[in-house]
Design an enzyme around this catalytic site. Sequence first.
Site, PDB file in Angstrom:
ATOM      1  N   GLY A   1      -5.118  -7.196   1.679  1.00 54.79           N
ATOM      2  CA  GLY A   1      -5.598  -6.168   2.604  1.00 54.79           C
ATOM      3  C   GLY A   1      -4.777  -4.900   2.461  1.00 54.79           C
ATOM      4  CD  GLU A   2      -0.268  -4.287   3.023  1.00 53.97           C
ATOM      5  OE1 GLU A   2       0.049  -3.520   2.066  1.00 53.97           O
ATOM      6  OE2 GLU A   2       0.508  -5.163   3.458  1.00 53.97           O
ATOM      7  N   GLY A   3      -5.590  -2.018   2.073  1.00 46.71           N
ATOM      8  CA  GLY A   3      -6.111  -1.030   1.134  1.00 46.71           C
ATOM      9  C   GLY A   3      -5.509  -1.166  -0.246  1.00 46.71           C
TER      10      GLY A   3
ATOM     11  CD  GLU B   1      -7.354  -5.074   6.462  1.00 48.52           C
ATOM     12  OE1 GLU B   1      -6.696  -5.697   7.326  1.00 48.52           O
ATOM     13  OE2 GLU B   1      -7.323  -5.365   5.258  1.00 48.52           O
TER      14      GLU B   1
ATOM     15  CB  ILE C   1      -0.985   0.000   1.196  1.00 49.20           C
ATOM     16  CG1 ILE C   1      -1.960   1.171   1.091  1.00 49.20           C
ATOM     17  CG2 ILE C   1      -0.244   0.015   2.514  1.00 49.20           C
ATOM     18  CD1 ILE C   1      -2.775   1.231  -0.175  1.00 49.20           C
TER      19      ILE C   1
END
Length: 351
Positions: A317-319, A175, A98
């Site tokens: 995840g992480e965006g 997240e 990200i």
Amino acid sequence: MTLPSWITHTITAPDVAAETAAREHQAQLTKPAGSLGRLEQLAVAFAGFQGCVKPQLKRIKIRVFAADHGIAAQGTSLYPQEVTAQMLANFCRGGAAISVLANLLQADFCVVNLGCVGEVAAHKKLIDKTIAPSTADFSCAPAMTAEQLNAALNGGYSETNDLDIKNNQLFIGGEMGIGNTTSAAALLAALLQLSPADITGKGTGIDDATLTRKTQLISKALELHRDQLTNPAALLRCLGGFEIAALVGAYIGSAQQGVPVLVDGFISTAAAAIAVALQPTLAPWLLYAHLSNESGHKLALNKLNVQPILALDMRLGEGSGAALAAGVIAQALALHNKMATFADAGVTDAD
């Protein structure tokens, strides 16, 4: 349980007149009607968000919310819990996926620490909003107290309620937290009335035996908290994580400021589902970035009746999926704004 008063503040609907004008503009572009598919829909949606025929996407705000989960002590993840804090440092240094994508987007990027078991060093990209080292193990007790839940909700909301929020044209929430796919699966199972066996996936890549234990723990938690799972806030308090609650607050806060949200993957979808349940007028301001490879994500998206922009078999995840989808949206808006009309190009339109 009393929630922060801002949750019920007004969310104005997107501008229908601007959407109509954007559709009319699309009909004049040098292409067969509908030939750009979802890209046309995205351009129209952003016209409604921004209240103009030719919307822009130049200013993106990305916040990665991070926290540890008590359920991780039950061995539901492939990685040890100290990885959460280690990844926070990696985000700040620019080494995470990200971080790279946020840099490419020239986004306003920071990481918000809501509570990690490991120590996290100060950094200019790190915002410290520590609530506790982790949530409680929700297979044995409610994940959060009412006070902790409100602190987490406020932690996300405050990242979308600063002085410059209206200068942003898109919000992405990421997240990080070892154990958070377990929390997300429990939330979605409870909220959408789904079987834990159907919604629970392998997260970071656990084996079949660990998946079985993870599913059993979720079933145990749903039974333990059955009498408390009466509303979305109670679900979030009993089964959620600090970072998931922060996403809920950020999503609602963004929409209240007239800023659309690009929802990332499985965990972010759980937060979005809770946020919409708390504040139904939020729904038109949410776009769903991608179909995660996490097995329960497709089921959750179908239950929510939403269509993701991308399907790339991602589950990081992480965006990260949302950051990739933001690039697609930027291209959709460029096509909408810069293509010639039939009249401009001297091209004969269809009858």
